[in-house]
Design a protein around this motif. Structure first.
Motif, PDB file in Angstrom:
ATOM      1  N   THR A 381       0.841  -1.203   0.000  1.00  0.00           N
ATOM      2  CA  THR A 381       0.000   0.000   0.000  1.00  0.00           C
ATOM      3  C   THR A 381       0.870   1.245   0.000  1.00  0.00           C
ATOM      4  OG1 THR A 381      -1.801  -1.064   1.177  1.00  0.00           O
ATOM      5  CG2 THR A 381      -1.653   1.308   1.372  1.00  0.00           C
ATOM      6  N   VAL A 382       1.897   1.206   0.855  1.00  0.00           N
ATOM      7  CA  VAL A 382       2.760   2.380   0.951  1.00  0.00           C
ATOM      8  C   VAL A 382       3.440   2.624  -0.403  1.00  0.00           C
ATOM      9  CG1 VAL A 382       4.771   3.348   2.124  1.00  0.00           C
ATOM     10  CG2 VAL A 382       3.082   2.051   3.424  1.00  0.00           C
ATOM     11  N   VAL A 383       3.970   1.564  -1.001  1.00  0.00           N
ATOM     12  CA  VAL A 383       4.672   1.731  -2.277  1.00  0.00           C
ATOM     13  C   VAL A 383       3.694   2.143  -3.388  1.00  0.00           C
ATOM     14  CG1 VAL A 383       6.024   0.546  -4.050  1.00  0.00           C
ATOM     15  CG2 VAL A 383       6.443   0.060  -1.636  1.00  0.00           C
ATOM     16  N   GLY A 384       2.573   1.421  -3.478  1.00  0.00           N
ATOM     17  CA  GLY A 384       1.599   1.704  -4.534  1.00  0.00           C
ATOM     18  C   GLY A 384       0.952   3.069  -4.355  1.00  0.00           C
ATOM     19  N   ILE A 386       2.162   5.690  -2.792  1.00  0.00           N
ATOM     20  CA  ILE A 386       3.113   6.775  -3.083  1.00  0.00           C
ATOM     21  C   ILE A 386       3.273   6.940  -4.595  1.00  0.00           C
ATOM     22  CG2 ILE A 386       5.559   7.415  -2.944  1.00  0.00           C
ATOM     23  CD1 ILE A 386       5.503   6.475  -0.021  1.00  0.00           C
ATOM     24  N   ALA A 387       3.312   5.820  -5.308  1.00  0.00           N
ATOM     25  CA  ALA A 387       3.473   5.906  -6.755  1.00  0.00           C
ATOM     26  C   ALA A 387       2.285   6.629  -7.405  1.00  0.00           C
ATOM     27  CB  ALA A 387       3.628   4.510  -7.352  1.00  0.00           C
ATOM     28  N   ALA A 388       1.082   6.343  -6.920  1.00  0.00           N
ATOM     29  CA  ALA A 388      -0.101   6.910  -7.566  1.00  0.00           C
ATOM     30  C   ALA A 388      -0.448   8.302  -7.061  1.00  0.00           C
ATOM     31  CB  ALA A 388      -1.293   5.978  -7.366  1.00  0.00           C
ATOM     32  N   PHE A 389      -0.361   8.488  -5.736  1.00  0.00           N
ATOM     33  CA  PHE A 389      -0.827   9.758  -5.154  1.00  0.00           C
ATOM     34  C   PHE A 389       0.278  10.553  -4.463  1.00  0.00           C
ATOM     35  CE2 PHE A 389      -4.251   6.512  -4.168  1.00  0.00           C
ATOM     36  CZ  PHE A 389      -5.002   6.762  -5.308  1.00  0.00           C
ATOM     37  N   GLY A 390       1.390   9.881  -4.152  1.00  0.00           N
ATOM     38  CA  GLY A 390       2.447  10.552  -3.408  1.00  0.00           C
ATOM     39  C   GLY A 390       2.362  10.293  -1.916  1.00  0.00           C
ATOM     40  N   GLN A 391       1.396   9.449  -1.494  1.00  0.00           N
ATOM     41  CA  GLN A 391       1.188   9.195  -0.082  1.00  0.00           C
ATOM     42  C   GLN A 391       0.531   7.827   0.058  1.00  0.00           C
ATOM     43  OE1 GLN A 391       2.172  10.307   3.103  1.00  0.00           O
ATOM     44  NE2 GLN A 391       1.244  12.309   2.712  1.00  0.00           N
ATOM     45  N   GLY A 392       0.940   7.055   1.064  1.00  0.00           N
ATOM     46  CA  GLY A 392       0.418   5.693   1.147  1.00  0.00           C
ATOM     47  C   GLY A 392      -0.700   5.485   2.143  1.00  0.00           C
ATOM     48  N   ALA A 393      -1.152   6.536   2.790  1.00  0.00           N
ATOM     49  CA  ALA A 393      -2.148   6.337   3.847  1.00  0.00           C
ATOM     50  C   ALA A 393      -3.561   6.376   3.281  1.00  0.00           C
ATOM     51  CB  ALA A 393      -1.990   7.422   4.906  1.00  0.00           C
TER      52      ALA A 393
END
Ligand code: SF4
Ligand code: SF4
Ligand code: SF4
Ligand code: FES
Ligand code: FES
Lengths: 987, 170
Positions: A381-384, A386-393
């Motif tokens: 989730t954190v990696v994906g 961040i890749a899509a939105f810049g943040q994993g939360a």
């Protein structure tokens, strides 16, 4: 819910009305009932069936009042307040009526108030006194004794229908709040009572043990078994899951004696689940660690419980134990460098504990080798994210769910793993008009509420999501404006999903085309949708891809950055969000600031006054190999239990056995602690101050309620003292001071201070002391600027079924337990409700394997085998078996695959190929090849082995006595199994 | 699910029965839309078809109407017209009307209950007898009255009732 209207307001607002109660002017909100208007104005009206959280019922008739212009008395709880109404609540007529009603109720209420455990806060008794009906009256009023059986089946509470006044609160709580519907009013006349389907004991019903009913019963009819009236209550946060329910711990004599949901809790509004409400007794468990332990020299470090504690450890003083650890860590660092040491921080511990731990590892030891179990749950989730939105939360909040039109739940068994949230979704669907799509290989409870169910094959999430996007684009349902203005890289993605026609997707996922189309249309047409997901998405070798696909779907339909929409990874542990935020990760400092960014590093070097390593550390899942390769020699584990939680346990155990030095800091002697050289006793959540951050980024205060047992200490304090011994003290007086330091270095926590959390909670990002916190992210833009699409192709799971391993095993949690069971198995109630592990199997597979409910079976994968009882259930589709991973005796992770997602390094817990065999058969056929062959394929066995005509006849007719005469005595269960097998054979 | 402790042919038979009753229920439900208000008519029709409300049927009705199972149970037990167990092969009715009452029908009922080991409204485990009470049967002249399978027995006494049951009240 009650609406609070200030009483004596001078000027009236638009949406208010004015009424007169007992001659007094009262202003109330439009839409409230007469009762609510009165209560809000501080005017007491007795009630027995009213509850602000439940729909009006009008059953008890105690709330009657006189309203001018209306004939007779009316029940105020069901009468809407209108402008100009004139109400009298205390006339003689009203009170006479109430007294008569009350006497009737009492007449049917059997039981002796003196011995009733509820008498301290029994509503019935209170109101009786208010109406002037005294004790002796009460005793006299009681009619004979029709004694109904008391249901004591539940380990947490008693149901005594004799004390029930049929107010229906429990029934409504169960239907309207828990949305379970385990109980209802049944029978009539004198026999009327609240009961389960079929009048079965509650524990055999579908009851989820949430206790919402118990919490609301006005009498002693529903009583907790173990609770005692507390001397004081302390507000804190539930230590189990990431929902983050606010609770009041009842304390008496330095023990936790009760738990109550906080009706003002932002996450739970008073609700709790079985774990939060009843699972608190582990705190007072006699097995708590109370003193440091040092492994006795020459006792080999072996996995598994071997021997008694005293034979393995000796008790030590803090000084000695700390000294030993300090010297050993120092020595390892001297000899092999700082990177030869690694630490596991803990998602169970507070933010402050985690912050201090990662600082210790980075600043004192000098390595970035720090990670924690988020690696095993939401690393992808954190990696994906961040890749899509810049943040994993999680981008949104529970408050958004109140406005969501469409929920898409994929890979999350929400009602078991995030129960209070599960009920919220059920409420929104059942009573709020929201729609639901559920994608899960298993028939989970939420599926019953779904408009469309998508039972896709395990590990085919990318194909499923691509298929949905294919239909949305094909039908022109995408949000073109949003794509244009707020995203990038759309074209690649569009081209890729073109190939994912419903037909192609059905072939991969097994989901019928019509259902896929229906789901796509629902999602594409919804005005606000959010996607909730859990480990079913993340724990795959394609975990990161799965998360990116979810992000794609949200971006495609413009369901981000608006109220009621969003990206909702449901974090598992109470503080897994916080542990990530605090930088208990190998590549980032607190607040996701990268260790390989020189500017960031300089900031932390200045703040911490030391040089820091620029090399990202190893992840949890890589540690085992690093140990076996000789790179890591010392391991410090705080509040985690890798010996049960890692995939492919045998491998992990071997690695830990090879360590030169292992320190474990925990509240119990966990399976990992058994292997340690030194064990530090830690304080549990109820014994320390700090904060937890829940899955919706909400930072809430954790407060000390009792003293830790013996010499146990808060985790941060142990680490600080250790640092001092090493010669680089980390000086903190209390948790608040630590948070001050966190705030000063972590922009997203910049405005978080304990004084702001006293009566409130804050959702990050909260950059400064005046910032109110953020309920949903990306209103004005993504953290990375534009939202990014990713073209992701479907890749099958790392392991697929084969002839030898024909079943897919998926793992997970059950409602009553928590992770490796360190806490929940030491709770009497939870343990009694669900005492041992099982493997869940479809009726189809069970029939094929000749298994009946409760049979002991051996489940084996390429990596190992475990023995466990089988539970046959329609929840599992044919070909799929499910095992919870809470039990060391049947540790599911012995079987799981340690293949990793290449980027996030999360293991594929959700797909392993296994087989299952009746355990007695497995044992018997180990040393009997003929039996093994016979069990496998009787007809073939006959051809392969030379058997006499007589023997052949015996086999074909299932003459078990004969068979035994040459196979040897067979176990009873094996006999019936074999007979059935032989009878089914087409010879 | 296969239960090896039951003989194969019995098993086949049971499965067969299950299938036909499932089909029957499906047929009944097919004429409804799945609205909550339809509960009572559905229960009535199911009872007519099966003679009582079998538990598995109630569960299926719950699914069909999207109502909790406990609610179906609550409604089924609230109305006297619904039976949750199949009736016995022999139905014994003890009159509890006024005339019979004053001539000691309570004692008779007690005796019958004792003999059969069940309470009024219940059925013996082997489905041999069902015991019911009735309001005045209109044969007050013969009070107290017990009716077995439609046959009226007048001027009953507790010992007579015992005798009758011993002989087998068919
Ligand atoms: S404990 Fe929860 S599920 Fe069980 S009866 Fe009470 S409200 Fe319903
Ligand atoms: S058990 Fe308690 S809450 Fe439920 S109906 Fe009876 S008195 Fe009311
Ligand atoms: S839902 Fe989670 S946080 Fe809430 S009571 Fe249950 S375990 Fe605790
Ligand atoms: S509170 Fe109004 S009827 Fe019970
Ligand atoms: S009262 Fe029994 S027959 Fe009339």
């Amino acid at each position: 819910m009650s609406t609070s209207a200030p009483t004596e307001v001078k000027e009236r607002k638009m949406d208010t009305i004015k009424l007169t109660i007992n001659g007094r002017d009262v202003i109330a909100k439009t839409g409230v009932t007469v009762l609510e208007a009165a209560l809000n104005a501080g005017i007491y009206i007795p009630t027995l069936c009213y509850d602000p959280d439940l729909k009006p019922y009008g059953g008890c008739r105690l709330c009657v009042v006189e309203i001018e212009g209306m004939r007779g008395l009316v029940s105020s709880c069901t009468t809407p307040a209108t402008d100009g109404t004139v109400v009298h609540t205390e006339t003689e007529r009203v009170n006479r009526s109430r007294r008569i009603t009350m006497k009737l109720i009492i007449a049917n209420h059997h039981g002796d108030c003196l011995t009733c455990a509820k008498n301290q806060d029994c509503e019935l008794l209170k109101i009786a006194r208010y109406l002037g009906i005294e004790q002796e009256h009460i005793d006299r009023l009681r009619k004979g004794t029709q004694v109904l059986p008391v249901d004591k089946s539940h380990p947490a509470f008693i149901r005594d229908p004799n004390k029930c006044i049929l107010c229906g609160k429990c029934v409504r709580a169960c239907h309207e709040i828990a949305v379970v519907g385990a109980i209802d009013l049944a029978f009539r006349g004198n026999s009327a009572k609240v009961t389960t389907f079929g009048d079965e004991p509650i524990v055999e019903s579908i009851c989820k043990s949430c206790g919402e009913c118990v919490a609301r019963c006005p009498t002693g009819a529903l009583m907790p078994k173990w609770e005692k009236p507390p001397a004081k209550e302390v507000k804190t946060v539930c230590p189990y899951c990431g929902v983050g329910c606010s609770i009041y711990l009842g304390v008496r004599d330095n023990k936790i004696v009760s738990v109550r949901g906080d009706s003002e809790g932002p996450a739970n509004k008073g609700s709790l689940c079985v774990k939060g409400r009843w699972g608190y007794d582990f705190i007072n468990h006699p097995e708590r660690l109370t003193t440091p332990l040092i492994r006795i020299p020459d006792v080999a470090r072996q996995a598994g419980h071997n021997g008694r504690v005293q034979e393995i450890f000796r008790e030590a003083k803090w000084d000695e134990a700390l000294e030993l650890v300090a010297n050993k860590l120092f020595e390892l660092r001297q000899n092999y460098g700082a990177d030869s040491i690694a630490a596991l921080s803990s998602a169970k511990c507070t933010n402050e504990d985690n912050y201090v731990m990662q600082k210790f590892v980075r600043a004192v030891i000098g390595t970035n080798n720090i990670d924690h179990c988020a690696r095993l749950c939401h690393a992808s989730t954190v990696v994906g994210g961040i890749a899509a939105f810049g943040q994993g939360a999680m981008s949104n909040s529970y408050s958004d769910f109140e406005k969501t039109e469409l929920f898409f739940v994929i890979g999350s068994n929400t009602t078991e793993c995030h129960p209070v949230l599960g009920s919220l979704i059920k409420r929104r669907v059942k009573f709020g008009g929201a729609k639901l799509i559920v994608a899960d290989p298993r028939s989970i409870e939420l599926g019953e509420y779904a408009a469309v169910r998508l039972p896709h094959n395990p590990g085919t999430d990318v194909a499923l999501l691509n298929g949905i996007m294919h239909v949305i684009i094909r039908d022109g349902l995408e949000d073109k404006e949003f794509i244009q203005e707020r995203t990038e890289a759309f074209e690649d993605m569009r081209q890729l999903v073109e190939r994912y026609t419903p037909e192609a997707v059905e072939a991969i996922t097994g989901v019928p085309q019509a259902d896929l189309e229906a789901a796509a249309r629902l999602f594409g047409e919804a005005r606000s949708a959010c996607i909730l997901y859990g480990m079913g998405i993340t724990q795959h070798t394609t975990g990161t891809d799965n998360v990116k696909s979810i992000a794609n779907l949200l971006l495609l339909t413009g369901n981000m950055g608006r109220e009621g929409t969003g990206f909702s990874p449901l974090r598992g542990q109470n503080n897994v969000q916080g542990a990530c935020d605090m930088g208990a990760l190998p590549n980032v400092y607190p607040g996701y600031q990268r260790v390989d960014d020189p500017a960031v590093r300089t900031k932390f070097e200045t703040a911490w006054g030391c040089k820091l390593s620029d090399r990202p550390g190893v992840t949890t899942t890589e540690i085992a190999n690093a140990i076996l390769g000789g790179d890591i020699r010392g391991l410090y584990v705080m509040g985690e239990n890798p010996v049960l939680s890692e995939p492919h346990l045998e491998h992990t155990r071997q690695a830990l056995e090879r360590l030169e030095f292992l320190v474990v800091q925990d509240i119990f002697l966990s399976e990992t602690a058994w292997m340690a050289d030194v064990v530090f006793p830690a304080a549990a959540y109820a014994e320390k101050d700090g904060t937890f951050t829940n899955t919706e980024r909400r930072i809430q205060r954790v407060r000390q309620a009792i003293l830790p047992p013996g010499e146990a200490k808060p985790d941060w304090e142990i680490i600080s003292t250790l640092a001092e011994k090493i010669g680089q003290p980390l000086c903190y007086q209390n948790a608040s001071q630590i948070m001050e330091e966190i705030a000063s270095l972590t922009p997203i926590y910049g405005g978080v201070h304990f004084n702001r959390l006293d009566n409130d909670s804050l959702q990050w990002p909260c950059p400064d002391a005046l910032h109110p916190g953020t309920s949903f992210l990306y209103r004005d833009g993504f953290a990375r600027g534009r939202g990014k699409f990713h073209a992701v192709d479907y890749v099958p799971p790392a392991e697929s079924i084969s002839k030898g391993y024909p079943l897919v095993l998926t793992t997970g949690r059950v409602l009553e337990h928590w992770h490796t069971g360190t806490m929940s198995r030491r709770s009497n109630v939870l343990n009694e409700l669900y005492p041992n592990g099982v493997v869940e199997m479809s009726p189809d597979d069970a029939t094929k394997l000749g298994l009946i409910e409760g049979d002991l079976v051996v489940v084996a994968s390429k990596r190992g085998r475990v023995e466990t009882p089988v539970h046959i259930t329609e929840k599992s589709p044919p070909g799929l078996v499910f095992m919870p991973f809470h039990w060391r005796e049947a540790a599911a992770n012995i079987l799981t695959n340690d293949a990793l997602d290449p980027v996030a390094k999360i293991p594929e817990y959700k797909v392993s190929a296994v087989n299952a065999v009746l355990a007695v058969l497995d044992r018997a056929s180990q040393d009997n090849a003929f039996l093994a062959r016979l069990a496998e394929n009787p007809a073939e066995a006959l051809k392969e082995y030379e058997v006499t005509a007589e023997e052949k006849a015996a086999l074909m007719s299932g003459d078990i006595r004969k068979i035994e005469s040459w196979l040897g005595k067979l176990d009873e269960r094996l006999k019936t199994w074999l007979m059935l097998r032989l009878s089914q054979e087409k010879w | 699910m296969v239960n090896p402790s039951i003989a194969q042919d019995t098993q086949v038979l049971l499965q067969e029965q299950e299938r036909t009753s499932e089909k029957q229920l499906k047929e009944i439900l097919s004429s409804y839309q799945g609205k909550k208000e339809e509960l009572i008519p559905i229960l009535q029709q199911v009872q007519q078809a099966f003679g009582y409300l079998p538990e598995p049927m109630m569960k299926k009705i719950a699914k069909f109407l999207k109502l909790p199972e406990s609610t179906i149970f609550g409604v089924s037990t609230f109305y006297a017209q619904f039976k949750l167990v199949p009736s016995g092969r022999n139905i014994i009715r003890v009159c509890r009307g006024t005339a019979c009452h004053v001539r000691g029908s309570a004692e008779i009922l007690g005796e019958v209950e004792k003999q059969l080991g069940i309470k009024a409204g219940e059925t013996t485990p082997g489905l041999e007898y069902s015991l019911e009470t009735i309001a005045c049967f209109g044969s007050c002249a013969l009070a107290p009255v017990v009716v077995t399978n439609g046959k009226v027995h007048g001027r009953m006494t507790a010992p007579k009732a015992r005798e009758m049951l011993k002989k087998g009240a068919h």
